[in-house]
Design an enzyme around this catalytic site. Structure first.
Site, PDB file in Angstrom:
ATOM      1  N   ARG A  24     -21.531 -23.448  21.305  1.00  0.00           N
ATOM      2  CA  ARG A  24     -21.926 -23.522  22.716  1.00  0.00           C
ATOM      3  C   ARG A  24     -22.189 -24.947  23.184  1.00  0.00           C
ATOM      4  NH1 ARG A  24     -26.602 -19.199  23.499  1.00  0.00           N
ATOM      5  NH2 ARG A  24     -26.849 -19.459  21.246  1.00  0.00           N
ATOM      6  N   GLN A  83     -22.664 -24.270   1.958  1.00  0.00           N
ATOM      7  CA  GLN A  83     -22.158 -22.970   2.402  1.00  0.00           C
ATOM      8  C   GLN A  83     -20.762 -23.215   2.971  1.00  0.00           C
ATOM      9  OE1 GLN A  83     -24.321 -21.196   5.645  1.00  0.00           O
ATOM     10  NE2 GLN A  83     -23.399 -19.162   5.373  1.00  0.00           N
ATOM     11  N   THR A  89     -26.505 -16.001   8.586  1.00  0.00           N
ATOM     12  CA  THR A  89     -27.752 -16.491   8.004  1.00  0.00           C
ATOM     13  C   THR A  89     -28.060 -15.817   6.669  1.00  0.00           C
ATOM     14  OG1 THR A  89     -28.922 -14.877   9.380  1.00  0.00           O
ATOM     15  CG2 THR A  89     -28.749 -17.123  10.228  1.00  0.00           C
ATOM     16  N   ALA A 392     -30.773 -75.709  30.221  1.00  0.00           N
ATOM     17  CA  ALA A 392     -29.941 -74.678  30.850  1.00  0.00           C
ATOM     18  C   ALA A 392     -28.469 -74.918  30.558  1.00  0.00           C
ATOM     19  CB  ALA A 392     -30.181 -74.664  32.357  1.00  0.00           C
ATOM     20  N   TYR A 399     -18.156 -70.050  16.389  1.00  0.00           N
ATOM     21  CA  TYR A 399     -16.991 -69.346  15.845  1.00  0.00           C
ATOM     22  C   TYR A 399     -15.738 -70.174  16.079  1.00  0.00           C
ATOM     23  CZ  TYR A 399     -13.712 -65.443  15.081  1.00  0.00           C
ATOM     24  OH  TYR A 399     -12.704 -64.635  14.619  1.00  0.00           O
TER      25      TYR A 399
END
Length: 475
Positions: A24, A83, A89, A392, A399
């Protein structure tokens, strides 16, 4: 002397049903791995279970996407039972028989009901043993029990159960019953496994239902009883997306109430997303629309500004996180200030009294005590000392297209605005980097580094250009 179920040394196992698909939910993911309160449904149930018995006595019965489920909660130290074919169940307990048959009592929990409390599991166990029952059913009383199987007791006020009746089979009188079967059970292991093979698949879904054990045990003169959960919310399962949203909301509001009871101010708790494992110290203020996720730890006297998202971070005492910060897998130490609109990517450490300001991004970097990076800056793979000023627009170019490289800025350095630091590079203690400098080489301590182009001024050039353009337009 052999142990009995009332013996204080009785061995107790907890089996958590976690094999279903959750059709569901309309999801490709295992049902029990859908998250509420910041972690999988199953993880919440396990956390409650291991407060009652040791982790090695807790077993998750898994099936659909078993490897994923196992990996998600393996760190808890519980056991797993496969299972491989999900046939209900009752079939889950049949499959689990080799692992569980040596125990005295088996408690069965639902892996999709994350609100269950350890106190309620303990209540179920204690009631079961005190009544010397073969099966105990945990029930809840709902205002609207429609869709649930009802528990029919032998008589009013009796502990003993006459039957569990599914919704479609209710008589007119039974329609008035509001006590439902919550899907949590305690069994004496011996009668359970002695009679479990009597379960049949003679039902519309062709499955073995554990609820049928109530009838089977009753026919063999075994006692079947019921005990009601004090809080009906605890037993609600996440069967639909709407259910998950309701459970998540309930869990998060409960978390906010817990924190507020511990001395935290949360200005508008209904808007905050605070995960179950988050810790917050007293006198901290959390503004509206904050997200504190994962294993985040926040100290005392700290303030978290609105719209900040903090994931798996440690924030120490008297820190300030201003509006709109995104902080991930990092540490912010005492009295440090973040934001507004700062971004810490994983692996950062902001030391005592440091400042990270507007639109500053750090990745895998350490900003030393009293240092500042207040505006429009990127610091990646950097080791920055104490009392450094980063102007700033500064960028560490970490990299080269193949590998990452480190920038080291020692104590007391002044980095002028709009500087570009091409790693690997080291700037010595007390050095001064002029604004708009591009650095490609190390800078010795107490030096000035200046790497900008020479300025040229041509007087009258702009006026002459405008006049030429005007003349050209007139032709």
């Amino acid at each position: 002397m052999p142990k009995t179920r009332t013996d204080s040394r009785a061995r107790i196992a907890i089996a958590i049903l976690a094999a279903g698909k959750g059709t569901r939910l309309k999801s490709k993911h295992p049902k029990v791995l859908h998250e509420v309160g910041g972690k999988p449904l199953l993880a919440h149930v396990i956390a409650a279970a291991i407060r009652v018995v040791p982790a090695h006595d807790v077993y998750a019965i898994i099936g659909h996407e078993a490897d994923r489920v196992r990996a998600a909660v393996a760190a808890t130290g519980i056991g797993f039972i496969l299972q491989s074919e999900q046939r209900g169940t009752g079939h889950a307990l049949m499959v689990a028989r080799p692992a569980l048959a040596s125990y005295d009592v088996v408690i069965v929990l639902s892996g999709d009901a994350p609100l269950i409390a350890a106190e309620t599991i303990e209540k179920l166990r204690a009631f079961h043993t005190s009544r010397k029952a073969a099966m105990t059913i945990l029930t809840a009383e709902l205002v609207n029990p429609s869709g649930y199987g009802r528990v029919v007791r032998k008589r009013a006020g009796s502990d003993d159960v006459k039957a569990i009746v599914e919704q479609k089979n209710l008589s007119p009188a039974q329609q008035k019953i509001r006590e439902i079967n919550a899907g949590f059970y305690a069994f004496d292991a011996q009668p359970l496994f002695r009679h479990i093979d009597a379960l049949s698949t003679h039902n519309p879904h062709g499955e073995f239902y554990l609820t049928d054990m109530a009838t089977i045990l009753g026919k063999t003169k075994q006692r079947v009883v019921a005990v009601q959960a004090a809080n009906p919310h605890e037993v609600l399962g996440g069967n639909t997306r709407a259910d998950l949203a309701e459970i998540d909301q309930h869990m998060r509001l409960a978390k906010c109430r817990q924190l507020m009871a511990e001395g935290v101010t949360i200005l508008f708790p209904e808007t905050c997303v605070i995960d179950s494992d988050v810790e917050v110290g007293p006198d901290t203020v959390i503004e509206p629309f904050v997200q504190l996720r994962g294993n985040t730890r926040v100290g005392i006297d700290t303030r978290i500004g609105s719209y900040s998202v903090i994931i798996n971070c440690e924030i120490r005492d008297q820190a300030l996180v201003q509006t709109g910060c995104v902080l991930e897998h990092s540490t912010i130490r005492e009295r440090a200030s973040m934001g507004p609109y700062s971004h810490l990517r994983p692996g950062c450490e902001i030391c005592e009294d440091a400042h990270v300001g507007n639109f500053v991004e750090l990745k895998k970097s350490r900003l030393g005590k009293g240092s500042k990076a207040n505006h429009l800056t990127y610091l990646g793979d950097s080791e920055i000392g104490e009392n450094v000023n980063v102007g700033a627009g500064t960028i560490t170019c970490n990299y080269d297209g193949v590998s990452k490289h480190k920038t080291i800025i020692e104590d007391g350095v002044f980095v002028g605005s709009d500087s570009i630091l091409i790693a690997p590079i080291r700037i010595g203690k007390g050095a001064y980097i002029a604004a708009a400098t591009t650095l490609t080489e190390d800078v010795p301590p107490d030096s000035l580094a200046l790497g900008r182009a020479r300025q040229f001024v041509k007087e009258g050039w702009a006026k002459e250009k405008r006049e030429k353009a005007k003349a050209q337009k007139a032709k």
